[in-house]
Design an enzyme around this catalytic site. Structure first.
Site, short mmCIF file in Angstrom:
data_model
loop_
_atom_site.label_atom_id
_atom_site.label_comp_id
_atom_site.label_asym_id
_atom_site.label_seq_id
_atom_site.Cartn_x
_atom_site.Cartn_y
_atom_site.Cartn_z
N ILE A 260 19.87 70.58 -10.20
CA ILE A 260 20.43 70.73 -8.91
C ILE A 260 20.90 71.93 -8.65
CG2 ILE A 260 22.75 69.86 -9.56
CD1 ILE A 260 23.23 68.38 -7.07
N SER A 261 20.61 72.55 -7.37
CA SER A 261 20.83 74.11 -7.12
C SER A 261 22.55 74.28 -6.91
CB SER A 261 20.28 74.44 -5.89
OG SER A 261 18.83 74.57 -6.08
N LYS A 262 22.85 75.44 -7.26
CA LYS A 262 24.52 75.69 -7.08
C LYS A 262 24.87 75.46 -5.51
CE LYS A 262 25.90 79.40 -8.83
NZ LYS A 262 25.94 80.96 -9.20
N ARG B 79 28.75 65.22 -3.38
CA ARG B 79 27.73 66.05 -4.48
C ARG B 79 27.81 64.99 -5.69
NH1 ARG B 79 27.40 70.72 -7.93
NH2 ARG B 79 25.26 71.64 -7.88
N PRO C 263 19.81 80.20 -8.61
CA PRO C 263 20.33 78.84 -8.03
C PRO C 263 20.19 77.74 -8.95
CG PRO C 263 18.34 79.37 -7.09
CD PRO C 263 18.47 80.45 -7.96
#
Length: 271
Positions: A108-110, A82, A24
């Site tokens: 930042i995570s997917k 985002r 992620p």
């Protein structure tokens, strides 16, 4: 750091077949290299037009086409800009299914992993009955993006970040977006949770440890669900789902293991 968590004797375990490794956040070095490669060569901000809801809808449409994400989660992600949570130079990549560096050695995570983990929370019996995530504890605020999505799905959110610089950045980021309710942001040690705001119907962690801290299970309300990357014997780090089930007045914790993942380490203390 404490030793391995001792789960209640009534804890039961069920293991799902291992699927592809979810990364992620990716390794920070690779995220930085990719970001530099894809950034605009003239050095100008690539954020023009990023405030259009159509851009977010395209991201959500790609996720929806995979046919495995909760529609309630996708609707929340469609409402959260985002690009407000990444550096302006990386804004053009904000709606790709990729991790991006956010400074301080973190990423930042997917979007697909955010959608997957929140979908697991919403799939609990308690969440289905409430129609929401209820009262939520997030471990690892990061830049605040996942907190913003959770705020669309929860009745109340408490989010803890151990890095003060990221905690401060998340506060500024979240002030720029319109949310139905404001998350309570805490600069503190996520391993000890936040009992003053609990008990929690949902707990989600964005960092992985060798164990699930006892404080988290103690703060998980009856009927609640916890989703966290955790070490599993013989499998490395996997997504663990822990349900607090009460039957006949007796509590038990039911654990299931899902995809192999690679999250940043869960650490104690504050910086």
């Amino acid at each position: 750091m404490t030793g391995p968590k001792r789960f209640p004797a009534s804890l039961k375990s069920a293991t799902a077949p291992q699927r592809e490794l979810l990364m992620p956040q990716r390794h920070l070095h690779q995220a930085t290299v990719d970001a530099a490669r894809l950034a605009r060569p003239n050095g100008k901000s690539a954020g023009a037009g990023m405030d259009s809801s159509a851009v977010r809808q395209r991201m959500v449409g790609r996720l929806r086409a995979e046919g495995k994400f909760d529609e309630q989660v996708l609707a929340a992600m469609a409402a959260v800009p985002r690009h407000e949570f990444v550096d302006s130079a990386l804004a053009a990549q904000a709606y790709e299914d990729t991790a991006l560096p956010i400074g301080h050695g973190q990423t930042i995570s997917k979007p697909s992993v955010v959608a997957h983990m929140l979908g697991l929370l919403l799939a609990s019996a308690g969440a289905r009955q409430r129609g929401s995530l209820g009262r939520v504890l997030e471990i690892g605020t990061g830049c605040g993006y996942q907190a913003a999505v959770i705020a669309m799905l929860a009745r109340q959110l408490t989010s803890i970040e151990r890095l003060q610089a990221l905690h401060d950045k998340a506060k500024l980021n979240l002030q720029r977006v319109v949310l139905p309710r404001s998350p309570r942001l805490i600069w503190g040690d996520g391993r000890i949770g936040h009992s003053a705001s609990g008990p929690f119907d949902s707990i989600i962690a964005a960092a992985g440890g060798e164990d699930i801290p006892q404080a988290w299970t103690e703060q998980l309300a009856p009927g609640g669900r916890l989703v966290a990357p955790t070490a599993a014997r013989g499998r490395g780090q996997v997504l663990v789902v822990l349900d607090h089930v009460v039957e006949g007045g007796v509590s038990r914790w039911v654990r299931s293991e899902h995809e192999a993942v690679l999250f940043v380490p869960l650490k104690s203390g504050v910086v």
